[in-house]
Design a protein around this motif. Structure first.
Motif, PDB file in Angstrom:
ATOM      1  N   ILE A 232       0.849  -1.189   0.000  1.00 25.25           N
ATOM      2  CA  ILE A 232       0.000   0.000   0.000  1.00 25.25           C
ATOM      3  C   ILE A 232       0.887   1.243   0.000  1.00 25.25           C
ATOM      4  O   ILE A 232       1.814   1.333   0.812  1.00 25.25           O
ATOM      5  N   GLN A 233       0.606   2.164  -0.917  1.00 23.00           N
ATOM      6  CA  GLN A 233       1.426   3.378  -1.003  1.00 23.00           C
ATOM      7  C   GLN A 233       0.626   4.562  -0.474  1.00 23.00           C
ATOM      8  O   GLN A 233      -0.251   5.069  -1.150  1.00 23.00           O
ATOM      9  N   LEU A 234       0.970   5.011   0.709  1.00 23.60           N
ATOM     10  CA  LEU A 234       0.197   6.102   1.301  1.00 23.60           C
ATOM     11  C   LEU A 234       0.516   7.447   0.673  1.00 23.60           C
ATOM     12  O   LEU A 234      -0.259   8.394   0.777  1.00 23.60           O
ATOM     13  N   GLN A 235       1.671   7.501   0.036  1.00 21.88           N
ATOM     14  CA  GLN A 235       2.073   8.762  -0.569  1.00 21.88           C
ATOM     15  C   GLN A 235       1.031   9.228  -1.589  1.00 21.88           C
ATOM     16  O   GLN A 235       0.789  10.407  -1.745  1.00 21.88           O
TER      17      GLN A 235
END
Lengths: 615, 228
Positions: free
Chosen positions: B73-76
Motif C-alpha cells: 500500500i502506497q500512502l504517498q
C-alpha cells in the motif's frame, strides 16, 4: 492528501517512540511517506530487498530476527522496528526476519528516515548505534536535590581564600576578619600545605601566647585532611565526623579550589545517611547497634524515591555497612582488648565494589600482619565471629558460600593471603575463578592501608598481563549472557527460551562487573568499584572512550532499573528480588533496557576477542 | 453478474461502444489486468461516503482512494476528495460526519468523476461491498459525463463471505462488516466512516485476505466482481 485524514496511522506513530518526539509537521510527513505491507506466516521470511533498505515498523503480528549464523537476535511485536541497522551503517542486510504471526508492517523510505534523523535529535539518537549517548543526555537519571548524593562542588563557595605560608599570623587573621570566614588555606608555592582556622587561632596562637608576627605556618594545621572536588557531600560529611574536624580543603589535583565547612553542610540539611552513621558511631553496645540497623531499608527507600543515581546509592549504602562493620569491630575490641597485631578487615564482593543494594550477603575476610600464635589466633577468631554474627543480626545475612572472616580459611596472614591469590592466578580452575570473581573486588574497611596495599600490589603484579589467568577469568564471565529481548510479556534468553522476568543483577550488572574486573586486573588497576574501574580503563586507553561510556551508562541504567524495581516491590509489600517484569515497562524504557543489554552483549564479545582469541 | 469466462470478450465489446477516449482507455487497461496476478496488479482501494444507499437517488459526498502496487500500500498517493451535492447532507451526516459546511470546498460532480477516472486508470478497484460503490460510480458517471461504462472491482466482502461460508453454514449478521472482517486477521482497529481511512482499511484487509487464501498468485479475473 491531507495526512491528518489518515488518523489511525498518525495516532499510532504519535504515541510510538521515537516518532513521538517529532514535530507535528514531520510526523504527518512521515505518515505520508509510509507504505504498508502484510506478511503471512506461509511466506516464511520478510522479503528484504537488498537494493531498497528501509525502516520497518511492526503494526501487528510477530517477527523474529536472526543473524547469518541463525542466532536469534531479536523478537518483535507491535511498535518494534527492524531494518534500521543497514540504514544507519550503509552495510548490506545480513539478518533474516522470520514471520511468526501474520502481520501488518509499515515501511519508511531511507530518504524520509534520514530527513527525520536530521530534523530531530531525539529521533536520530534513538536509532543511532551510539544509543548510550541518549541515556546519558536524559535528565531523568540525574540525582535530584539531595544532600547525600549531591557533589561537593555544588556547596563550595567560589575561589578559596589562600595565604602564602611566609605571611604573618596577623595578616592571616586580618584576611579572615575582612572576608568573614572561619578558615584560610595556607599555600606553599601555590600548593596546599595547611589550613588555619578560628580554632587554630584560639588554641595555638592565643592560648600559647604566639606572636602575631610569626609566619602563619607555625600556627596552621599541617597536611590537613582534604577531599576531591568530585566527591559527594555525603563523603565530606563522613570525613569530618570521623575525624572531628569542621573544615575540609577541596582539591582538584593538587590545587586547592575551595573549602567546605560543616556549616555549609548543615545549611544544606537533611543528612539522613550521615545521621544514621552518626547514630551507628554513638552506639555503646551491639544490641543497640542492631536496633539502628533496622533503619537501613528505610534509608534505601528514601534514596530510591529521591531518584538518586544508582552508583551513589551503592556508595551511600556501602558506607553505612562499612560504618556498622567498624563499629562492631571497635565495640568488640572494647571487650576483647587491643589486637595482638595489626590487621585489616577486608570487604569483598558488592561491599568491596561499593555497590550494595537491598539484602546483601556478607563477603569478608581478615588480613593479619603476621602469622598468629595460638593466643592471637584465638583473639581473631573471637573477634571475627562476634563481628560476623553482629552483621548477620544487622541484616547482612551470612554468606552462603561461607566467605567470611569467621571462617578460619579466610583469616590469614599477609603471606598466606598472597600465596592463596598466587595459587588462583597460577592454576585458574573453575572453583578458583569463581572465588576470584569475589575476592578480586577487595577493599579494606578497617585497619592500616599499608597492610592492604602490600596484598593488593602483589596480587595485581600477578594478574597483570597474565594471559592464561585472564583468559580463564574472561571465559568464566562469559558463561552468562544478557537477555535478548522482551517480546510482549516475555523475556528471551539468547537461545530463544522464555523466562518470566529479567534478572537485572545476574544478567546485567554482574556481567558488567565481571567485564570491568577482567580488564582492571589485566591493567593492574587498583580500583574495585565498577564505575571507577571503567573510568580508569578509559583514561589508560585500555577501553575506547565510546565503549567505556556506553558500558558505564548501561551499568548505571540497569542498576537504576533494579533499584527502582525494588522500590516498587518494597512499597507493594512484595519480596525484594532482582527480577523485573517486562509488561510493566513503557515502550521507551523497554527500548532503552534492550539497548543497555546490547551494550553488555557487545562488551562481552569484545572481552572474548581480547582475552580468549588464543584459547 | 457475468460468468468469468465471458468477462474479457464482454469488456472488449463494451469498450468499443464507449465514445469517450479516457473512459475507453480505462476499460481497456482493466481488461489488460485480468490475466495479471494479484500480487503484481496495480490496484486502487476505494471508499465512498454517500447521502444514502440508493444509487438512483442518493449522492456521493466523499471519495477516498489508496493505491496498492506490487502488494504494498502506497500512502504517498493516497487521497480523498469531497464532492458537491444538490441540497443538504441531511440525516446522513450522522454516519459519515461530513456537514454541509465542510462541503464548501467540494469538487463539482463532473470534476470529481474525472479525477476518479484518472485515479482508476490502469488499476483494478478494490472495495468492501463493491457492488454498491460501483453502482454509485456508474450512476454518477452517467449523470455527469453522460455515458454508461462497465466497472470491475475486487470485493473484499465477497471474498470474506466465501471464506466464512467454507467454515460456517450461516453467517452472523454484522460479521462481514469491514471492522469485524479486519478483526479476524488481527488487523488494528480503525475508526470507520472516513472515506480515506475506510479505503486504507479495505486495502489492508485485501492484503490480509490474499495472504490467508494464498491468493497473491491468483489471476485478477478470479477475484473480480463485474458491474455493467
Amino acid at each position: 492528501m491531507d495526512a491528518s485524514e489518515i488518523q489511525p496511522l498518525t495516532q499510532f506513530l504519535r504515541q510510538l517512540v521515537p516518532f513521538d518526539s517529532l514535530p507535528e509537521a514531520s510526523l504527518l510527513a512521515s505518515v505520508r511517506h509510509l507504505s504498508v505491507a502484510y506478511y503471512s506466516k506461509s511466506m516464511g521470511h520478510v522479503p528484504l530487498d537488498e537494493s531498497h533498505p528501509r525502516l520497518y515498523i511492526v503494526r501487528s503480528g510477530a517477527f523474529e530476527v536472526r543473524d547469518e549464523e541463525g542466532e536469534l537476535v531479536d523478537r518483535l511485536g507491535e511498535g518494534d522496528f527492524f531494518g534500521f541497522p543497514s540504514l544507519l551503517s550503509g552495510e548490506a542486510i545480513s539478518n533474516k526476519v522470520a514471520i511468526l504471526e501474520d502481520g501488518l508492517v509499515y515501511q519508511l523510505s531511507p530518504d524520509m528516515f534520514n530527513n527525520l534523523r536530521q530534523e530531530s535529535r531525539d529521533f536520530d539518537r534513538f536509532f543511532n548505534r551510539a544509543f548510550a549517548k541518549r541515556l546519558r543526555h536524559q535528565g531523568r537519571f540525574k540525582a535530584k536535590e539531595l544532600t547525600t548524593t549531591s557533589r561537593i562542588s555544588s556547596l563550595m563557595t567560589g575561589s578559596p581564600l589562600t595565604i602564602d605560608c611566609s605571611h604573618s599570623i596577623r595578616q592571616a587573621a586580618m584576611m579572615m576578619r575582612d572576608a568573614r570566614v572561619s578558615s584560610l588555606l595556607v599555600t606553599d608555592n601555590h600548593k596546599l600545605c595547611g589550613i588555619l582556622t578560628d580554632r587554630d587561632l584560639r588554641n595555638r596562637v592565643l592560648a600559647e601566647g604566639f606572636d602575631g608576627t610569626l609566619p602563619v605556618h607555625q600556627a596552621m594545621t599541617r597536611n590537613p585532611v582534604t577531599i576531591g572536588a568530585g566527591a559527594l557531600v555525603f563523603e565530606a560529611m563522613l570525613a569530618m565526623s570521623e575525624r572531628n574536624i569542621h573544615h575540609l580543603p577541596v582539591l582538584e589535583g593538587e590545587m586547592p579550589v575551595g573549602v567546605i565547612s560543616s556549616t555549609d553542610i548543615l545549611r544544606s540539611q537533611g543528612s539522613q545517611p550521615l545521621m544514621l552513621i552518626g547514630e551507628i558511631e554513638r552506639q555503646k553496645d551491639v544490641a543497640s547497634l542492631i536496633g539502628v540497623s533496622k533503619k537501613i531499608p528505610e534509608l534505601l527507600q528514601s534514596l530510591i524515591s529521591a531518584d538518586a543515581r544508582a552508583e551513589e546509592i551503592g556508595r551511600v549504602l556501602t558506607s553505612v555497612t562499612d560504618a556498622l562493620t567498624r563499629r562492631l569491630i571497635l565495640l568488640n575490641q572494647q571487650i576483647l582488648g587491643q589486637a595482638p597485631m595489626a590487621f585489616c578487615w577486608l570487604a569483598f564482593g558488592s561491599q568491596g565494589r561499593q555497590d550494595q543494594a537491598a539484602c546483601s550477603d556478607q563477603d569478608n575476610g581478615l588480613l593479619l600482619a603476621g602469622e598468629p600464635d595460638e593466643h592471637a589466633a584465638g583473639y581473631f577468631e573471637a573477634l571475627s565471629r562476634a563481628v560476623c554474627s553482629g552483621l548477620d543480626e544487622c541484616g547482612y545475612r551470612f554468606c552462603p558460600g561461607d566467605i567470611m572472616a569467621q571462617n578460619p580459611k579466610w583469616r590469614m596472614s599477609l603471606e598466606r593471603w598472597q600465596k592463596v591469590f598466587e595459587h588462583w592466578v597460577k592454576a585458574p580452575e573453575p572453583k578458583a575463578l569463581m572465588h576470584a570473581s569475589i575476592f578480586f573486588d577487595m577493599r579494606p574497611v578497617f585497619g592500616p592501608q599499608s597492610l592492604f596495599d602490600a596484598l593488593q600490589d602483589k596480587v595485581l603484579a600477578g594478574t597483570r598481563d597474565n594471559d592464561i589467568f585472564l583468559a580463564g577469568m574472561a571465559g568464566n564471565s562469559l558463561t552468562e549472557a544478557p537477555p535478548l529481548g522482551f517480546f510482549r510479556k516475555f523475556v528471551l534468553e539468547r537461545d530463544g527460551t522464555e523466562v518470566k522476568g529479567i534478572d537485572l543483577k545476574h544478567k546485567g550488572n554482574a556481567l558488567i562487573n565481571d567485564i570491568a574486573r577482567v580488564y582492571a586486573l589485566s591493567a593492574g588497576i587498583k580500583e574495585v568499584n565498577t564505575a571507577k574501574r571503567i573510568r580508569a580503563l578509559m583514561e589508560l586507553g585500555v577501553i575506547g572512550r565510546k565503549d567505556a561510556l556506553n558500558l558505564a551508562d548501561a551499568h548505571e541504567f540497569i542498576a537504576h532499573m533494579r533499584l527502582a524495581n525494588q522500590g516498587v516491590q518494597y512499597r507493594q509489600g512484595q519480596e525484594i528480588t532482582n527480577y523485573l517484569k517486562p509488561q510493566q515497562l513503557s515502550s521507551l524504557v523497554r527500548h532503552q533496557l534492550r539497548d543497555a543489554f546490547k551494550v553488555v552483549h557487545d562488551a562481552q564479545s569484545g572481552l572474548r576477542l581480547k582475552f580468549m582469541r588464543s584459547f | 453478474m457475468v460468468s468469468r469466462a465471458f468477462l474479457r470478450p464482454r469488456l472488449w465489446w463494451r469498450s468499443r461502444t464507449i465514445e469517450d477516449s479516457l473512459a475507453r482507455a480505462l476499460v481497456d487497461s482493466q481488461r489488460a489486468l485480468l490475466s495479471v496476478t494479484a500480487e503484481a496488479a496495480p490496484m486502487l482501494a476505494l471508499d465512498l461516503e454517500m447521502t444514502g444507499l440508493d444509487p438512483g437517488r442518493d449522492q456521493i459526498l466523499a471519495i477516498g482512494v489508496v493505491p496498492i502496487d506490487g502488494g504494498v500500500i502506497q500512502l504517498q498517493d493516497a487521497e480523498s476528495i469531497l464532492v458537491e451535492i444538490r441540497g443538504s447532507v441531511g440525516q446522513s451526516a450522522v454516519i459519515h460526519g461530513i456537514t454541509d459546511r465542510e462541503l464548501h470546498n467540494a469538487l463539482p460532480l463532473a470534476e470529481a468523476m474525472n479525477w476518479l477516472m484518472q485515479k482508476m486508470s490502469g488499476r483494478i478497484l478494490v472495495a468492501h461491498h463493491a457492488p454498491l460503490d460501483l453502482a454509485f460510480i456508474r450512476a454518477n458517471m452517467n449523470r455527469s459525463l453522460g455515458m454508461s461504462m462497465p466497472l470491475l472491482a475486487i470485493d473484499t466482502l465477497a471474498i470474506e463471505r466465501k471464506r466464512l461460508l467454507r467454515v460456517h453454514e450461516v453467517i452472523q449478521e454484522g460479521s462481514l462488516r469491514l471492522g469485524a472482517s479486519r478483526q479476524r486477521y488481527g488487523l488494528p482497529v480503525y475508526d470507520a466512516h472516513n472515506a480515506l481511512t475506510d479505503a486504507l482499511s479495505c486495502a489492508e484487509l485485501l492484503l490480509a485476505q490474499l495472504a490467508a487464501i494464498g491468493g497473491a498468485r491468483t489471476c485478477i479475473a478470479e477475484l473480480v466482481t463485474f458491474c455493467d
